[in-house]
Design a protein around this motif. Structure first.
Motif, mmCIF file in Angstrom:
data_model
loop_
_atom_site.group_PDB
_atom_site.id
_atom_site.type_symbol
_atom_site.label_atom_id
_atom_site.label_comp_id
_atom_site.label_asym_id
_atom_site.label_seq_id
_atom_site.Cartn_x
_atom_site.Cartn_y
_atom_site.Cartn_z
ATOM 1 N N UNK A 53 -7.640 -1.171 3.188
ATOM 2 C CA UNK A 53 -7.945 -2.347 2.368
ATOM 3 C C UNK A 53 -8.866 -1.984 1.204
ATOM 4 N N UNK A 54 -9.908 -1.195 1.488
ATOM 5 C CA UNK A 54 -10.859 -0.806 0.438
ATOM 6 C C UNK A 54 -10.151 0.007 -0.648
ATOM 7 N N UNK A 55 -9.312 0.950 -0.225
ATOM 8 C CA UNK A 55 -8.569 1.773 -1.198
ATOM 9 C C UNK A 55 -7.687 0.898 -2.088
ATOM 10 N N UNK A 56 -6.982 -0.035 -1.481
ATOM 11 C CA UNK A 56 -6.059 -0.891 -2.245
ATOM 12 C C UNK A 56 -6.829 -1.842 -3.157
ATOM 13 N N UNK A 57 -7.943 -2.367 -2.653
ATOM 14 C CA UNK A 57 -8.789 -3.248 -3.470
ATOM 15 C C UNK A 57 -9.182 -2.550 -4.771
ATOM 16 N N UNK A 58 -9.551 -1.284 -4.649
ATOM 17 C CA UNK A 58 -10.021 -0.552 -5.826
ATOM 18 C C UNK A 58 -8.918 -0.314 -6.849
ATOM 19 N N UNK A 59 -7.681 -0.179 -6.360
ATOM 20 C CA UNK A 59 -6.571 0.172 -7.257
ATOM 21 C C UNK A 59 -5.854 -1.024 -7.872
ATOM 22 N N UNK A 60 -6.007 -2.186 -7.266
ATOM 23 C CA UNK A 60 -5.177 -3.335 -7.663
ATOM 24 C C UNK A 60 -5.975 -4.407 -8.423
ATOM 25 N N UNK A 61 -5.272 -5.356 -9.072
ATOM 26 C CA UNK A 61 -5.953 -6.387 -9.866
ATOM 27 C C UNK A 61 -7.012 -7.143 -9.068
ATOM 28 N N UNK A 62 -8.102 -7.489 -9.746
ATOM 29 C CA UNK A 62 -9.253 -8.048 -9.056
ATOM 30 C C UNK A 62 -9.105 -9.536 -8.709
ATOM 31 N N UNK A 63 -8.030 -10.169 -9.178
ATOM 32 C CA UNK A 63 -7.860 -11.574 -8.770
ATOM 33 C C UNK A 63 -7.002 -11.728 -7.503
ATOM 34 N N UNK A 64 -6.711 -10.611 -6.853
ATOM 35 C CA UNK A 64 -6.031 -10.706 -5.551
ATOM 36 C C UNK A 64 -7.021 -11.232 -4.517
ATOM 37 N N UNK A 65 -6.555 -12.176 -3.688
ATOM 38 C CA UNK A 65 -7.369 -12.654 -2.561
ATOM 39 C C UNK A 65 -6.981 -11.838 -1.330
ATOM 40 N N UNK A 66 -7.921 -11.019 -0.879
ATOM 41 C CA UNK A 66 -7.652 -10.117 0.245
ATOM 42 C C UNK A 66 -8.023 -10.761 1.572
ATOM 43 N N UNK A 67 -7.054 -10.811 2.477
ATOM 44 C CA UNK A 67 -7.284 -11.355 3.816
ATOM 45 C C UNK A 67 -7.378 -10.185 4.784
ATOM 46 N N UNK A 68 -8.418 -10.160 5.598
ATOM 47 C CA UNK A 68 -8.463 -9.142 6.635
ATOM 48 C C UNK A 68 -7.905 -9.761 7.904
ATOM 49 N N UNK A 69 -6.773 -9.235 8.389
ATOM 50 C CA UNK A 69 -6.100 -9.881 9.524
ATOM 51 C C UNK A 69 -6.113 -9.010 10.780
ATOM 52 N N UNK A 70 -6.743 -7.847 10.700
ATOM 53 C CA UNK A 70 -6.766 -6.939 11.852
ATOM 54 C C UNK A 70 -7.958 -7.213 12.748
ATOM 55 N N UNK A 71 -8.184 -6.288 13.661
ATOM 56 C CA UNK A 71 -9.334 -6.403 14.543
ATOM 57 C C UNK A 71 -10.508 -5.702 13.875
ATOM 58 N N UNK A 72 -11.506 -6.470 13.471
ATOM 59 C CA UNK A 72 -12.609 -5.934 12.671
ATOM 60 C C UNK A 72 -13.740 -5.443 13.574
ATOM 61 N N UNK A 73 -14.145 -4.199 13.355
ATOM 62 C CA UNK A 73 -15.279 -3.653 14.114
ATOM 63 C C UNK A 73 -16.566 -3.956 13.361
ATOM 64 N N UNK A 74 -17.627 -4.278 14.104
ATOM 65 C CA UNK A 74 -18.878 -4.699 13.459
ATOM 66 C C UNK A 74 -19.405 -3.634 12.492
#
Ligand code: PLP
Length: 218
Positions: A53-74
Motif C-alpha cells: 500500500x505504501x509503495x503504491x501510495x507513493x507512485x499514484x495520484x494523491x486524490x486516491x482514497x486508500x482503504x486498508x482491508x487486510x489484517x492490520x498489525x499494531x
C-alpha cells in the motif's frame, strides 16, 4: 495485464442504482492497472498489505482514497496513518488505540470499520457480539478522539450456498442496525466479487471487488 473495462462499467452502474460504494481491491495488481481504473474515474482502492500500500501510495495520484482491508498489525499502523482513508478490519481495542495514537501524531482523524465475525469458518478474523460490546464500553470510558468508527465490515463464508451467504450478511446487517441506534454509523462494508449481489440485497452500502475488475490473482 489489463483491467476489465466492461465489467467496471456494468458494476458501477449497478452499484450506483443501489447507492453502494465501490472499493476496487487492487492487492497484488500492478500500478499500471490501478492507473487505468483511475483514468475511468475510480478513486477508492483497497489493499491488504502495508508495504504494498505504501509503495503504491507513493507512485499514484494523491486524490486516491486508500482503504486498508487486510489484517492490520499494531506495529505497522504508523506507516499508513499519514494517508489512509478508511481501515476496514479493526478487530481489537488495542489496534483501535494504536490507530488513535498514530492519527494524533499525524494531526488527523482516521476512520475505521470494526470487523465482525459472521462466517462459519475458523480462519476469518473479527469480533463477536460480546467482544463488540466490550470494545464500545472501553471506547466510551476512554474516549479516543482521533478515530471515528464509521460502521462494520464482514466477510461471509467461502461458499456458493446462497442461503448461507444471505443469512450471514443478514446477521451483520441486524447488528449494524442495532449499534447504529447509539453510534453515528454510515458504512456497512460487505460483499466481494463472488457475493456482492447478495450483500447488496441484504443492505450493504460498500462492496470490495477485486477479481471481477482486475482478473483473478495467482
Ligand atoms: C481480496 C479481498 C477482497 C476482494 O476479493 P475478490 O474476490 O477478488 O473480489 C475483498 N475483501 C477482502 C477483505 C479481501 O481480502
Amino acid at each position: 495485464m489489463s483491467i476489465n473495462v466492461e465489467a467496471f462499467k456494468l458494476i458501477s452502474e449497478e452499484l450506483s442504482k443501489a447507492n453502494t460504494q465501490l472499493v476496487a481491491v487492487s492487492k497484488t495488481k500492478p500500478v499500471s492497472s490501478i492507473q487505468e481504473l483511475y483514468n475511468l474515474g475510480q478513486r477508492d482502492f483497497g489493499e491488504n498489505y502495508v508495504q504494498e500500500l505504501v509503495d503504491k501510495y507513493e507512485l499514484l495520484p494523491k486524490d486516491i482514497r486508500w482503504h486498508f482491508i487486510g489484517h492490520l498489525q499494531t506495529n505497522k499502523v504508523k506507516y499508513i496513518a499519514p494517508f489512509v482513508h478508511l481501515v476496514h478490519g479493526v478487530d481489537s481495542y488495542k489496534l483501535l488505540k494504536e490507530i488513535n495514537k498514530q492519527a494524533e501524531k499525524n494531526n488527523r482523524i482516521i476512520h475505521c470499520l470494526l470487523q465482525i465475525y459472521i462466517a462459519q469458518e475458523e480462519t476469518k478474523f473479527g469480533l463477536d457480539e460480546t467482544e463488540l460490546k466490550e470494545l464500545f464500553k472501553e471506547h466510551e470510558e476512554n474516549k479516543l478522539n482521533h478515530i471515528c468508527i464509521d460502521g462494520f465490515m464482514g466477510m461471509a463464508s467461502f461458499s456458493d450456498n446462497e442461503t448461507l451467504l444471505k443469512s450471514e450478511f443478514a446477521v451483520l446487517k441486524q447488528l449494524y442496525n442495532k449499534f447504529s441506534q447509539t453510534n453515528n454509523f454510515s458504512t456497512l462494508s460487505m460483499g466481494m466479487s463472488s457475493d456482492y449481489k447478495i450483500a447488496i440485497t441484504e443492505g450493504s452500502n460498500m462492496v470490495r471487488i477485486g477479481s471481477l475488475l482486475f482478473g483473478s490473482r495467482s
